[in-house]
Scaffold this motif. Structure first.
Motif, PDB file in Angstrom:
ATOM      1  N   ALA A  24     -20.623  15.002 -21.695  1.00 11.94           N
ATOM      2  CA  ALA A  24     -21.400  14.845 -22.921  1.00 11.94           C
ATOM      3  C   ALA A  24     -22.406  15.980 -23.007  1.00 11.94           C
ATOM      4  N   LEU A  25     -22.660  16.457 -24.216  1.00  9.05           N
ATOM      5  CA  LEU A  25     -23.661  17.494 -24.439  1.00  9.05           C
ATOM      6  C   LEU A  25     -24.767  16.916 -25.315  1.00  9.05           C
ATOM      7  N   THR A  26     -26.007  16.958 -24.826  1.00  8.22           N
ATOM      8  CA  THR A  26     -27.139  16.448 -25.584  1.00  8.22           C
ATOM      9  C   THR A  26     -28.112  17.597 -25.868  1.00  8.22           C
ATOM     10  N   ALA A  27     -28.862  17.459 -26.950  1.00  6.22           N
ATOM     11  CA  ALA A  27     -29.844  18.485 -27.312  1.00  6.22           C
ATOM     12  C   ALA A  27     -30.926  17.855 -28.170  1.00  6.22           C
ATOM     13  N   THR A  28     -32.086  18.454 -28.163  1.00  8.20           N
ATOM     14  CA  THR A  28     -33.175  18.053 -29.042  1.00  8.20           C
ATOM     15  C   THR A  28     -33.395  19.152 -30.065  1.00  8.20           C
ATOM     16  N   LEU A  29     -33.379  18.783 -31.337  1.00  4.51           N
ATOM     17  CA  LEU A  29     -33.642  19.783 -32.366  1.00  4.51           C
ATOM     18  C   LEU A  29     -34.896  19.395 -33.140  1.00  4.51           C
ATOM     19  N   THR A  30     -35.705  20.384 -33.415  1.00  8.89           N
ATOM     20  CA  THR A  30     -36.927  20.214 -34.183  1.00  8.89           C
ATOM     21  C   THR A  30     -36.772  20.937 -35.506  1.00  8.89           C
ATOM     22  N   ILE A  31     -36.972  20.216 -36.597  1.00 11.48           N
ATOM     23  CA  ILE A  31     -36.807  20.800 -37.920  1.00 11.48           C
ATOM     24  C   ILE A  31     -38.071  21.579 -38.271  1.00 11.48           C
ATOM     25  N   ARG A  32     -37.901  22.835 -38.602  1.00 10.41           N
ATOM     26  CA  ARG A  32     -39.038  23.676 -38.931  1.00 10.41           C
ATOM     27  C   ARG A  32     -39.407  23.502 -40.402  1.00 10.41           C
TER      28      ARG A  32
END
Length: 375
Positions: free
Chosen positions: A367-375
């Motif tokens: 599994a690949l997980t990531a955190t994205l922050t919307i600019r």
């Protein structure tokens, strides 16, 4: 011995040069497989280099180093700007809410599932109301969203492990590939419908699906969804869209282009066909653009010209963006060597942190997980 070693260097150099072909030129057997192994060519080139030092053959040493560097050309992005991205990661971690779980011990799968069952027993809040509570936290201009993608290997992936990962990593958006209806039901039986109550599945079409259909789950009530957001010769690409603010939306799509063994031309065309999802319209008044995030097993890596063509259409790869080393996802049963096949990519407007690969039971992908922050 001397000429044999030079032959090895020449073969490695020519092999590595395959990754420099024009986009689409890699759509010929066995090029997709040879190119996928290019990042591993550092092994024979280092062996030749060490032998050259022992033999005091400095020309051979230079040739081995050159071939090795060529093989790592597209791997360099996994490490550049490490310090900058590390600082961003630490800043995000300091500003995030501390977990209630003690730092010295991670909860077990049984404990996580017990938490879901306890929630079901003790609360009279519906899944929809719970999701609406989260909506205000997740759709602001500075929203931080945890995402996860996994190839489920013909629907064999362990549902309990998937749900436990969603809970432990606080996943807001989950993309799954190679699904079966039996696995979807098993996921719901283990609490996925409570954690992520909204979903969109692709059509179950055995004539086109490469191992099963795709699906995407989300915690918040979407404003729209599509069974297939782009037409490629592979499984449907289901998508879900939520608002970011008054001027922008963000769309999440679960994709799985065909593997080369199912046709190299369909493989290459499927990867590059995803670039149509980057064709979002800009807002002339506010200067903003809608955001598209593609999650899935894209059956390709940075070494493949077809995948780099997809990125050039306007996408940023999370694994490259954080530059903390490649998070390799296939095959799960080997600690080494592994290659990068699964990706989280997005158009401009987001910043990635905390990209990790994790083993899920009974599937051949991590599994690949990531955190994205919307600019």
């Amino acid at each position: 011995m001397f000429w044999f070693l030079w032959t090895v260097v020449l073969v490695c150099a020519l092999w590595a040069a395959l990754s420099l072909l024009p986009a689409g030129a890699d759509a010929h057997m066995p090029l997709p497989y040879l190119i996928a192994l290019v990042p591993l060519l550092w092994v024979p080139t280092i062996a030749v280099a060490v032998t050259a030092i022992v033999m005091r053959e400095w020309g051979l040493l230079c040739g081995a180093i050159a071939a090795g560097l060529l093989s790592q050309m597209h791997e360099a992005g996994y490490w550049t700007n490490y310090s900058l991205n590390r600082s961003i990661l630490q800043l995000v971690q300091r500003s995030s809410t501390p977990s209630k779980t003690p730092a010295h011990r991670q909860p077990t799968t049984a404990e996580l599932l017990a938490t879901i069952r306890e929630t079901r027993r003790e609360t009279d809040i519906t899944a929809r109301e719970t999701a609406n509570d989260v909506l205000s936290e997740r759709t602001s201009a500075a929203a931080t969203i945890n995402v996860m993608t996994l190839n489920c290997r013909y629907g064999r992936a362990d549902a309990k492990s998937i749900v436990a990962m969603v809970l432990s990593r606080n996943i807001t958006v989950l993309a799954l590939q190679e699904l079966t209806h039996e696995l979807v039901q098993d996921l719901n039986d283990n609490g996925l419908d409570l954690l992520l109550p909204y979903h969109q599945l692709g059509e179950d079409r055995s004539d086109q699906d490469n191992g099963g259909f795709n699906g995407i789950w989300i915690r918040v009530d979407p404003q729209s969804s599509e069974q297939s957001s782009v037409s490629i010769d592979a499984a449907d690409v289901p998508s879900i869209t939520i608002p970011v603010d008054a001027t922008r939306d963000i769309t999440f799509a679960s994709a799985h282009p065909k593997s080369p063994m199912r046709g190299t031309h369909a493989w290459s065309a499927g990867i590059m066909g995803l670039k149509d999802l980057a064709a979002v319209q800009s807002n002339a008044e506010h200067g903003n653009r809608d955001i598209t995030v593609i999650l899935g097993d894209l059956n390709s890596s940075m070494a493949h010209p077809s995948f780099r063509a997809l990125l050039k259409s306007g996408f940023i790869d999370a694994n490259i963006s954080v530059s903390q080393g490649a998070q390799r996802t296939f095959p799960s049963w080997l600690p080494w060597p592994r290659i990068v096949l699964d990706h989280v990519i997005a158009t401009t407007g987001v910043t990635f942190t905390d990209v990790k690969s994790t083993v899920i039971e009974h599937t051949d992908h991590l599994a690949l997980t990531a955190t994205l922050t919307i600019r």
